[in-house]
Design an enzyme around this catalytic site. Structure first.
Site, PDB file in Angstrom:
ATOM      1  N   SER A 155       0.836  -1.215   0.000  1.00 42.26           N
ATOM      2  CA  SER A 155       0.000   0.000   0.000  1.00 42.26           C
ATOM      3  C   SER A 155       0.866   1.260   0.000  1.00 42.26           C
ATOM      4  CB  SER A 155      -0.958   0.007   1.192  1.00 42.26           C
ATOM      5  OG  SER A 155      -0.274  -0.184   2.414  1.00 42.26           O
ATOM      6  N   HIS A 186      -2.119  -8.746   1.905  1.00 39.93           N
ATOM      7  CA  HIS A 186      -1.756  -7.494   2.617  1.00 39.93           C
ATOM      8  C   HIS A 186      -2.889  -7.175   3.607  1.00 39.93           C
ATOM      9  CE1 HIS A 186       0.208  -3.781   3.384  1.00 39.93           C
ATOM     10  NE2 HIS A 186      -0.173  -3.065   2.334  1.00 39.93           N
ATOM     11  N   HIS A 221       5.468 -12.876   7.320  1.00 39.62           N
ATOM     12  CA  HIS A 221       5.711 -11.492   6.902  1.00 39.62           C
ATOM     13  C   HIS A 221       6.877 -11.456   5.925  1.00 39.62           C
ATOM     14  CE1 HIS A 221       6.301  -7.132   7.088  1.00 39.62           C
ATOM     15  NE2 HIS A 221       5.042  -7.118   7.462  1.00 39.62           N
ATOM     16  N   ARG A 256       3.184  -4.856  16.578  1.00 41.47           N
ATOM     17  CA  ARG A 256       1.804  -4.352  16.469  1.00 41.47           C
ATOM     18  C   ARG A 256       0.828  -5.415  16.977  1.00 41.47           C
ATOM     19  NH1 ARG A 256       1.850  -3.017  10.235  1.00 41.47           N
ATOM     20  NH2 ARG A 256       2.719  -5.112  10.322  1.00 41.47           N
ATOM     21  N   ASP A 270      -2.269  -8.402  11.617  1.00 40.10           N
ATOM     22  CA  ASP A 270      -3.659  -8.763  11.314  1.00 40.10           C
ATOM     23  C   ASP A 270      -4.174  -9.935  12.151  1.00 40.10           C
ATOM     24  OD1 ASP A 270      -3.769  -6.790   9.299  1.00 40.10           O
ATOM     25  OD2 ASP A 270      -2.704  -8.127   7.938  1.00 40.10           O
TER      26      ASP A 270
END
Ligand code: CMX
Length: 438
Positions: free
Chosen positions: A241, A271, A318, A327, A373
């Site tokens: 992105s 993604h 990843h 995160r 995620d």
């Protein structure tokens, strides 16, 4: 000139002259060599672009202007009565490379409030779309429709000087960021609540008001939105992105066109869309096993089945990271503090214990650990936001801060049009033959 714009301009002028000298003295110094496997393998790891707002370390995770996520949780200003950083703070930091004070973020909240408000034509455009249009598609359509108001596009058409590109991009960035939570909430309420829209609460910060517009005024959900929007904001420049926004922006497409393109990249399942895929996969697993609290053995069996069907385990792996994503860990800490007994969160934690050894056992997965995620959906489900098709839009609202802050820098520094060299497989074969014969 407003305070943030002036600060940005001053910093940008200094860095621009540093870069000029650096290129004069060291422009020929090599940064990298490219292997054939990298050309075929999605250009992994090739050092070939400039991204000022954040830097990713494979083991440490993301640092925003040098600060890790736990450091930012300590140092960024918080809302009165809230425990999590205000996303306004991370934008300020990324844009001007300085930690903001309480009054700085107050100013930014107010500035975005002044620039907020969706034009009528935008609402009409959105209302024309079938309600079942995927929320990410609605989101990019909304951003594209707002391009009608681009200051950069209007000033360029009038014959703007190159020296003013940064100024018009700053204005577009501020206007877009002010409106994105309202656009996202408009999509959410029209798609899942029959168009029963909420009105903004002018007493709330940007993230808190977003939670309110979505329809949940629980103070814990407001805090969840603040941390969510903070940690998803940027992940250096090479992710799809960010890189797409950068590439499209490099043609002098304005902030709306560039962000719209970037959001289409975020909508891919490898993604950002992975955040909806994770919870979908968990719901399917729970239904298949027939319990809300599966055992580790049951989860392991379901993971093996997913892999045997030729699918990936969403939320794991990843392209750059080689440790559990900080995160993910920040969201885990949020859950430990606020909702340790949530059954869906417990499932996510059990999946964390089960998946990495199985992926390691495949022998080909570079990173068996959870990414950002893997956790977010469970937190949202706990606070009753179960419409997982919408989750990537939340990611997008946050990611806009990083990619647009960088777009301001790209314009301010006058970064070039991107145009890497591509090759054919025939060229590669000839090259190999030439190397072997020389
Ligand atoms: N489950 C099963 N297999 C996986 C896997 C996973 N979670 N992660 C990687 N692999 C496989 C790859 O598909 C690849 O297999 P093939 O060689 O058969 O094609 C192999 O392991 C090597 O891949 P890799 O080098 O470890 O990973 P990549 O850099 O190619 O891809 C990523 C990274 C994220 C696309 C991949 O790990 C993946 O598909 N994960 C699941 C989707 C996901 O969670 N995406 C979100 C990432 C974070 C974000 O951007 O939001």
């Amino acid at each position: 000139m407003d305070i943030l714009k002036e600060k940005f301009y001053t910093k940008c002028q200094t860095l621009k002259s540093d870069i000029k000298n650096l290129l004069k003295e060291h422009g020929d110094m090599k940064l990298d060599e490219v292997k054939i496997s990298q050309a075929y393998g999605g250009m992994r790891g090739i050092k070939s672009m400039i991204w000022e707002t954040s830097l990713l370390d494979a083991n440490e995770g993301i640092r925003f202007r040098g600060y890790s996520i736990p450091e930012l949780q300590e140092l960024l200003p918080k809302a009165a009565g809230g425990n999590e950083p205000l996303p306004e703070g991370i934008f300020w930091l990324m844009l001007v490379d300085e930690l903001p004070s309480d009054s700085d973020v107050k100013w930014l909240t107010e500035e975005w409030r002044k620039r907020s408000g969706l034009p009528q034509y935008l609402k009409q455009t959105m209302d024309c779309l079938p309600a079942e249009t995927h929320p990410m598609t609605q989101f990019t359509i909304g951003i594209m429709a707002l391009q009608n108001d681009s200051i950069f596009a209007a000033r360029y058409a009038e014959g703007m000087s190159k020296d003013d590109y940064w100024d018009a991009t700053y204005e577009d960035t501020m206007n877009l960021l002010a409106k994105l939570p309202e656009l996202a909430a408009y999509i959410y309420r029209r798609t899942f609540f029959n168009g029963d829209h909420k009105t903004s609460d002018s007493g709330l910060d940007w993230g808190g008001n977003f939670a309110h517009l979505l329809g949940n005024d629980d103070p814990a959900f407001l805090d969840l939105m603040r941390i969510y929007l903070t940690i998803h904001a940027d992940h250096e420049g090479g992710n799809a992105s960010a890189h797409t926004t950068h590439l499209v922006g490099s043609t002098l497409s304005d902030a709306y066109l560039s962000l719209g393109a970037g959001m289409n990249a975020l909508a891919g399942p490898l993604h950002g869309l992975a955040n909806q895929e994770v919870i979908k996969w968990i719901f399917e697993m729970l239904e298949d096993i027939g319990t809300e609290s599966p055992s580790k053995e049951q989860i392991a069996e379901y993971v093996e089945r997913t892999l045997s069907e030729g699918k990936v385990i969403p939320g794991y792996g990843h392209a750059v990271l080689r440790k559990p994503d900080p995160r993910y860990m920040a969201q885990k800490s949020f859950a430990e503090k606020n909702i340790p007994d949530s059954s869906i969160v417990q499932v996510v934690w059990k999946v964390f214990e089960v998946v990495p050894p199985i992926l390691q056992g495949l022998g080909k997965v570079a990173n068996p650990w959870p990414n950002v995620d893997a956790h977010s959906g469970a937190l949202l489900v706990h606070y009753n936001m179960k419409e997982y098709d919408f989750y990537t839009v939340l990611f997008g609202v946050s990611r806009a801060m990083g990619v647009l802050a960088q777009l301001c820098w790209s314009r301010g520094l006058g970064l070039s049009l991107e145009r890497p060299k591509s090759l054919t497989t025939g060229w590669i074969k000839d090259y190999i033959a030439r190397q072997q014969n020389s």
